[in-house]
Design a protein around this motif. Sequence first.
Motif, PDB file in Angstrom:
ATOM      1  N   GLN A  44       0.827  -1.203   0.000  1.00  0.00           N
ATOM      2  CA  GLN A  44       0.000   0.000   0.000  1.00  0.00           C
ATOM      3  C   GLN A  44       0.868   1.263   0.000  1.00  0.00           C
ATOM      4  OE1 GLN A  44      -3.640  -0.233   2.580  1.00  0.00           O
ATOM      5  NE2 GLN A  44      -2.648  -2.092   3.325  1.00  0.00           N
ATOM      6  N   TYR A  45       1.969   1.220   0.761  1.00  0.00           N
ATOM      7  CA  TYR A  45       2.884   2.363   0.784  1.00  0.00           C
ATOM      8  C   TYR A  45       3.522   2.570  -0.590  1.00  0.00           C
ATOM      9  CZ  TYR A  45       7.074   5.109   1.559  1.00  0.00           C
ATOM     10  OH  TYR A  45       8.058   6.061   1.446  1.00  0.00           O
ATOM     11  N   ILE A 300      -2.416  -5.457  -4.482  1.00  0.00           N
ATOM     12  CA  ILE A 300      -2.360  -4.505  -5.605  1.00  0.00           C
ATOM     13  C   ILE A 300      -3.642  -4.599  -6.434  1.00  0.00           C
ATOM     14  CG2 ILE A 300      -1.095  -3.879  -7.699  1.00  0.00           C
ATOM     15  CD1 ILE A 300       1.411  -5.106  -6.383  1.00  0.00           C
ATOM     16  N   TYR A 301      -4.124  -5.806  -6.627  1.00  0.00           N
ATOM     17  CA  TYR A 301      -5.320  -6.080  -7.425  1.00  0.00           C
ATOM     18  C   TYR A 301      -6.546  -5.353  -6.863  1.00  0.00           C
ATOM     19  CZ  TYR A 301      -8.685  -9.158  -9.915  1.00  0.00           C
ATOM     20  OH  TYR A 301      -9.674  -9.683 -10.703  1.00  0.00           O
ATOM     21  N   VAL A 302      -6.757  -5.443  -5.536  1.00  0.00           N
ATOM     22  CA  VAL A 302      -7.954  -4.832  -4.941  1.00  0.00           C
ATOM     23  C   VAL A 302      -7.782  -3.334  -4.686  1.00  0.00           C
ATOM     24  CG1 VAL A 302      -8.712  -7.007  -3.908  1.00  0.00           C
ATOM     25  CG2 VAL A 302      -7.257  -5.462  -2.572  1.00  0.00           C
ATOM     26  N   LEU A 303      -6.539  -2.830  -4.711  1.00  0.00           N
ATOM     27  CA  LEU A 303      -6.344  -1.384  -4.593  1.00  0.00           C
ATOM     28  C   LEU A 303      -6.807  -0.652  -5.855  1.00  0.00           C
ATOM     29  CD1 LEU A 303      -2.832  -1.133  -2.873  1.00  0.00           C
ATOM     30  CD2 LEU A 303      -4.970  -0.218  -1.966  1.00  0.00           C
ATOM     31  N   GLY A 304      -6.701  -1.334  -6.994  1.00  0.00           N
ATOM     32  CA  GLY A 304      -7.048  -0.703  -8.264  1.00  0.00           C
ATOM     33  C   GLY A 304      -8.505  -0.886  -8.633  1.00  0.00           C
ATOM     34  N   GLU A 305      -8.848  -0.430  -9.832  1.00  0.00           N
ATOM     35  CA  GLU A 305     -10.213  -0.561 -10.338  1.00  0.00           C
ATOM     36  C   GLU A 305     -10.525  -2.024 -10.661  1.00  0.00           C
ATOM     37  OE1 GLU A 305     -11.018   2.089 -13.600  1.00  0.00           O
ATOM     38  OE2 GLU A 305      -9.610   3.591 -12.831  1.00  0.00           O
ATOM     39  N   PRO A 306     -11.758  -2.476 -10.525  1.00  0.00           N
ATOM     40  CA  PRO A 306     -12.948  -1.722 -10.104  1.00  0.00           C
ATOM     41  C   PRO A 306     -13.221  -1.774  -8.617  1.00  0.00           C
ATOM     42  CG  PRO A 306     -13.598  -3.882 -10.873  1.00  0.00           C
ATOM     43  CD  PRO A 306     -12.092  -3.832 -10.978  1.00  0.00           C
ATOM     44  N   PHE A 307     -12.264  -2.317  -7.812  1.00  0.00           N
ATOM     45  CA  PHE A 307     -12.509  -2.544  -6.386  1.00  0.00           C
ATOM     46  C   PHE A 307     -12.218  -1.298  -5.549  1.00  0.00           C
ATOM     47  CE2 PHE A 307     -10.843  -6.375  -8.481  1.00  0.00           C
ATOM     48  CZ  PHE A 307     -11.978  -7.174  -8.446  1.00  0.00           C
ATOM     49  N   CYS A 308     -11.011  -0.727  -5.733  1.00  0.00           N
ATOM     50  CA  CYS A 308     -10.631   0.513  -5.052  1.00  0.00           C
ATOM     51  C   CYS A 308     -10.764   0.420  -3.529  1.00  0.00           C
ATOM     52  CB  CYS A 308     -11.460   1.687  -5.584  1.00  0.00           C
ATOM     53  SG  CYS A 308     -11.195   2.012  -7.329  1.00  0.00           S
TER      54      CYS A 308
END
Length: 455
Positions: A44-45, A300-308
């Motif tokens: 996340q950092y 990394i997958y859930v930090l990005g779209e479409p989950f954010c």
Amino acid sequence: MEETKPLLKENDRSFVSFSTQIRVVFYVMIYGCAFETSGQAEPQYIYAYLKSVTNASYLKAANDSLQTPKACLINSTSASDDKIQGLTSNWSWYISLAQAGFALPVLMFVGPMADKIGRKPLILWNVLLVCISLALKTTIVYMNLHLYYYVIACGILGLSGNFYVFHLANIAILADCTSEGKERSFVLIIYEALLGLGTACSQVGTGYLIQLVGFSYPYLISSGLMLSLLILITITLKDPWKPQENVSTLRIREIPVQLCTLWNSSKQNSKHYVGLLILYFVVYCLYYLPLNGSFSLRTIYVLGEPFCWTSEHIGWYNTATNCIVYIFSSAVIKCLHVCCVRLKDEVISIFCMLSGVACFVLFGLSNDDSMIYTATAVGILRFLPISMIKAVLSRLVSKDKQGVLFSNVYLMEAVCSLGAATLFNNIYDQTMSIYNGLVFFVMAGVSTVAILFLM
């Protein structure tokens, strides 16, 4: 009177063994909590740091870039977010190279040394260097230094042998204190379960810490916990392994050669045992490879779209997942051992591996939060084969080769970590524009090959 002495000594020995087991699983809870507090913050950092320096729309500091829910959808395009996720996966790869790369030569020495000088010195070495690495990371994150410095701190973590050395020595201790039957399998499952619970204790708090005060505090807390653990182990742990007095002194240059003595130990002096060892090592490697590669990529997958997802969302998700997975898994194994006495650990492992394959497939198909939760529920048994295969390998090896065995196991894990970081991070980076869940289908395929070998 004479007849009761051996019995009393045996009872005392059993009590000492049990108390040692309790201490070891307590240590791993603290270790897991410290390691996960910083480990959860790491991707996340990196994501926030790269977003702050890459995207002109994000001029705030890295500590503020994840404050707003659905932050990745504000002033962002799909192309720019894909670029940031790709850069994050690349830096995660560099970090894995630094950690696992430096850990490889260390792991060549620590296993044979564990059988020569004991388990406790290696645990203390590992915890000390991990503490130093975390202290450096705290400084780097607080001062918002370039990620190159962060990679250097990860290199120091690699010199400690990463978490591999800690687990190697602890599992060797548990092997010293347990019988070779299903007791050892169950104790190793409990060890992994309490490691999972230790990580779960930190995850929700870490998410809120990141949201409220930024990234430096999780690293600071990790450093403090690791320092406390170093003092606790020094004072309370009594090493159960006593090196044999008639064993000659081993020279440093001869230590790596001892890794090969695993294959001519007295317990596997036939082609049958050697073949079994090779089979289980191959299965372990093929299954561990995607499992290890999925950890950072999933974040990394859930930090990005479409989950954010936000930091606190990730924290709650990881905590719930670890609590349910490890508690449920331990209960399942105990029930199977009691109710299905003739059911072998190898058969149980196959069913658990199928759970992991289904989890990867559903992750790859996910396009909303409900699919992520469904994939997690389906994969609830996916971590069990790691402990089960370790127990099987431990039973195939004589007692004085446990350190050498787990040195080989964790050396292989370090190689798999390098391979997973290289393979899956690059696949994720290169396939973002095609389909960002494609990497999970590749992971499912590798896991399926492991099942076919075990069958």
